[in-house]
Design an enzyme around this catalytic site. Structure first.
Site, PDB file in Angstrom:
ATOM      1  N   ASN A   8       0.866  -1.188   0.000  1.00  0.00           N
ATOM      2  CA  ASN A   8       0.000   0.000   0.000  1.00  0.00           C
ATOM      3  C   ASN A   8       0.904   1.239   0.000  1.00  0.00           C
ATOM      4  O   ASN A   8       1.528   1.549   1.004  1.00  0.00           O
ATOM      5  CB  ASN A   8      -0.881  -0.045   1.265  1.00  0.00           C
ATOM      6  CG  ASN A   8      -1.703   1.212   1.461  1.00  0.00           C
ATOM      7  OD1 ASN A   8      -1.796   2.055   0.568  1.00  0.00           O
ATOM      8  ND2 ASN A   8      -2.308   1.337   2.636  1.00  0.00           N
ATOM      9  N   LYS A  10       0.052   4.261  -0.233  1.00  0.00           N
ATOM     10  CA  LYS A  10      -0.620   5.406   0.424  1.00  0.00           C
ATOM     11  C   LYS A  10      -0.458   6.683  -0.410  1.00  0.00           C
ATOM     12  O   LYS A  10      -0.356   6.609  -1.635  1.00  0.00           O
ATOM     13  CB  LYS A  10      -0.093   5.579   1.856  1.00  0.00           C
ATOM     14  CG  LYS A  10      -0.182   4.283   2.656  1.00  0.00           C
ATOM     15  CD  LYS A  10      -0.035   4.487   4.137  1.00  0.00           C
ATOM     16  CE  LYS A  10      -0.155   3.139   4.838  1.00  0.00           C
ATOM     17  NZ  LYS A  10      -0.126   3.245   6.277  1.00  0.00           N
ATOM     18  N   HIS A  97      -9.624   0.973   5.011  1.00  0.00           N
ATOM     19  CA  HIS A  97      -8.321   1.126   5.689  1.00  0.00           C
ATOM     20  C   HIS A  97      -8.509   2.057   6.887  1.00  0.00           C
ATOM     21  O   HIS A  97      -9.297   3.002   6.836  1.00  0.00           O
ATOM     22  CB  HIS A  97      -7.286   1.703   4.710  1.00  0.00           C
ATOM     23  CG  HIS A  97      -5.905   1.696   5.278  1.00  0.00           C
ATOM     24  ND1 HIS A  97      -5.480   2.665   6.164  1.00  0.00           N
ATOM     25  CD2 HIS A  97      -4.872   0.828   5.130  1.00  0.00           C
ATOM     26  CE1 HIS A  97      -4.232   2.379   6.524  1.00  0.00           C
ATOM     27  NE2 HIS A  97      -3.841   1.278   5.913  1.00  0.00           N
ATOM     28  N   GLU A  99      -6.924   4.454   7.990  1.00  0.00           N
ATOM     29  CA  GLU A  99      -6.739   5.893   7.731  1.00  0.00           C
ATOM     30  C   GLU A  99      -7.999   6.476   7.089  1.00  0.00           C
ATOM     31  O   GLU A  99      -8.359   7.630   7.334  1.00  0.00           O
ATOM     32  CB  GLU A  99      -5.488   6.106   6.863  1.00  0.00           C
ATOM     33  CG  GLU A  99      -4.229   5.882   7.694  1.00  0.00           C
ATOM     34  CD  GLU A  99      -3.035   5.318   6.939  1.00  0.00           C
ATOM     35  OE1 GLU A  99      -3.010   5.372   5.698  1.00  0.00           O
ATOM     36  OE2 GLU A  99      -2.111   4.810   7.611  1.00  0.00           O
ATOM     37  N   GLU A 169      -5.447  -5.349  10.572  1.00  0.00           N
ATOM     38  CA  GLU A 169      -4.406  -4.354  10.838  1.00  0.00           C
ATOM     39  C   GLU A 169      -4.710  -3.636  12.151  1.00  0.00           C
ATOM     40  O   GLU A 169      -5.556  -2.728  12.181  1.00  0.00           O
ATOM     41  CB  GLU A 169      -4.387  -3.308   9.716  1.00  0.00           C
ATOM     42  CG  GLU A 169      -4.052  -3.863   8.356  1.00  0.00           C
ATOM     43  CD  GLU A 169      -3.516  -2.765   7.438  1.00  0.00           C
ATOM     44  OE1 GLU A 169      -2.354  -2.858   7.042  1.00  0.00           O
ATOM     45  OE2 GLU A 169      -4.251  -1.813   7.151  1.00  0.00           O
ATOM     46  N   GLY A 175       2.527   1.887  10.938  1.00  0.00           N
ATOM     47  CA  GLY A 175       3.526   2.954  10.854  1.00  0.00           C
ATOM     48  C   GLY A 175       4.244   3.254  12.159  1.00  0.00           C
ATOM     49  O   GLY A 175       4.933   4.262  12.269  1.00  0.00           O
ATOM     50  N   SER A 214       3.356  -2.440  10.352  1.00  0.00           N
ATOM     51  CA  SER A 214       4.802  -2.523  10.616  1.00  0.00           C
ATOM     52  C   SER A 214       5.446  -3.833  10.157  1.00  0.00           C
ATOM     53  O   SER A 214       6.341  -4.342  10.821  1.00  0.00           O
ATOM     54  CB  SER A 214       5.088  -2.260  12.102  1.00  0.00           C
ATOM     55  OG  SER A 214       4.733  -0.918  12.417  1.00  0.00           O
TER      56      SER A 214
HETATM   57  P1  PGA Z   1       2.829   0.079   7.684  1.00  0.00           P
HETATM   58  O1  PGA Z   1       1.369   0.308   7.096  1.00  0.00           O
HETATM   59  O2  PGA Z   1       3.385  -1.177   7.061  1.00  0.00           O
HETATM   60  O3  PGA Z   1       3.612   1.300   7.276  1.00  0.00           O
HETATM   61  O4  PGA Z   1       2.698  -0.053   9.158  1.00  0.00           O
HETATM   62  C1  PGA Z   1       0.492  -0.757   6.884  1.00  0.00           C
HETATM   63  C2  PGA Z   1      -0.816  -0.266   6.299  1.00  0.00           C
HETATM   64  O5  PGA Z   1      -1.268   0.831   6.623  1.00  0.00           O
HETATM   65  O6  PGA Z   1      -1.452  -0.965   5.475  1.00  0.00           O
END
Ligand code: PGA
Length: 252
Positions: A8, A10, A97, A99, A169, A175, A214
């Site tokens: 992803n 983003k 997601h 976010e 997740e 992150g 992560s």
């Molecule tokens: P990350 O994000 O690997 O940077 O923790 C995962 C995601 O948001 O799908």
């Protein structure tokens, strides 16, 4: 079951940088294997460019978007309809997601609407679910996760549920460099799989359940060795071709 490794990207990388990244990934990921599905989700602006590069290279890497709207078409300024994705060769879309849920008013209802619309056009929804830190600490996280899953699947037939991919997740792991213990990941994946058995009215051909949050080359193999983990959804580490390909090869 084949492992799915999804990147992803983003809101990162302009069209030219996205093109560079996919070309680097193509150089790194040379082993194709029927047990491995590699997926990339660039920003909307770069979907066309990445799609062309994948087609030119006859690549088995699949294309995803990060979100899509549920309406057929019309006066929905700023949105992209699912019908517009099919002819670009888009195979997947993230849905819900964290976010999107946190910053853009994504609700369980809009997750369900988007999931249905994607299925209508044979694009695989990668439905993202997961608890916040507050929910984890209040011990209600299992309820939260199951409720997100059930509401995403509301009014879907068992055959439709089988076509989904689920991504667990934990919001607090995204992150942050923190991940749950392997035991905690195993517990949640088992919980999700057992609910999927109910929703699919079967023990077979259940949706793949990915772990996200992560994921790095250093932990990917161990995470993917956990029972009921069918792949990973990778954010930060998917922006580096070497890291992403290392994660993909740890699934082989
Ligand atoms: P990350 O994000 O690997 O940077 O923790 C995962 C995601 O948001 O799908």
């Amino acid at each position: 079951m084949k492992k799915i490794i999804a990147g992803n990207w983003k809101m990162n990388l302009n069209v030219s940088d996205s093109s560079t990244l996919i070309k680097e990934i193509l150089k790194e990921i040379t082993t194709t294997n029927e047990n491995l599905e590699v997926v990339v989700a660039p920003s909307y602006l770069a979907v066309d460019a990445v799609s062309k590069i994948l087609k030119e290279n006859n690549s088995s890497i699949k294309l995803s978007v990060q979100d899509a709207h549920w309406q057929e078409e019309g006066a929905y300024t700023g949105k992209v309809a699912v019908s517009m994705l099919a002819d670009l060769g888009v195979s997947y879309s993230l849905v819900g997601h964290s976010e999107q849920r946190l910053y853009f008013n994504e609700t369980d209802q809009t997750v369900n609407n988007k999931t249905k619309q994607l299925l209508k056009y044979n694009i695989t929804p990668i439905v993202c679910i997961g608890e916040t830190l507050e929910e984890r600490e209040s011990e209600q996280f299992e309820e939260v996760i199951l409720s997100q899953l059930k509401l995403a699947c509301n009014n879907l037939s068992s055959e439709e549920v089988k076509k989904l991919v689920i991504a667990y997740e934990p919001v607090w792991a995204i992150g942050t460099g923190k991940i749950p213990s392997f035991e905690q990941i195993a517990d949640i994946h088992q919980l999700i799989k057992s609910e999927l058995k109910n929703l699919c009215k079967s023990d077979d051909n259940l949706p793949a359940v990915l772990y996200g949050g992560s994921v790095k080359p250093e932990n990917a193999k161990e995470i993917m060795n956990i029972q009921d983990v069918d792949g990973v959804l990778v954010g930060g580490a998917s922006l580096k071709a070497k890291d992403f390909s290392q994660i993909a090869s740890s699934a082989l």
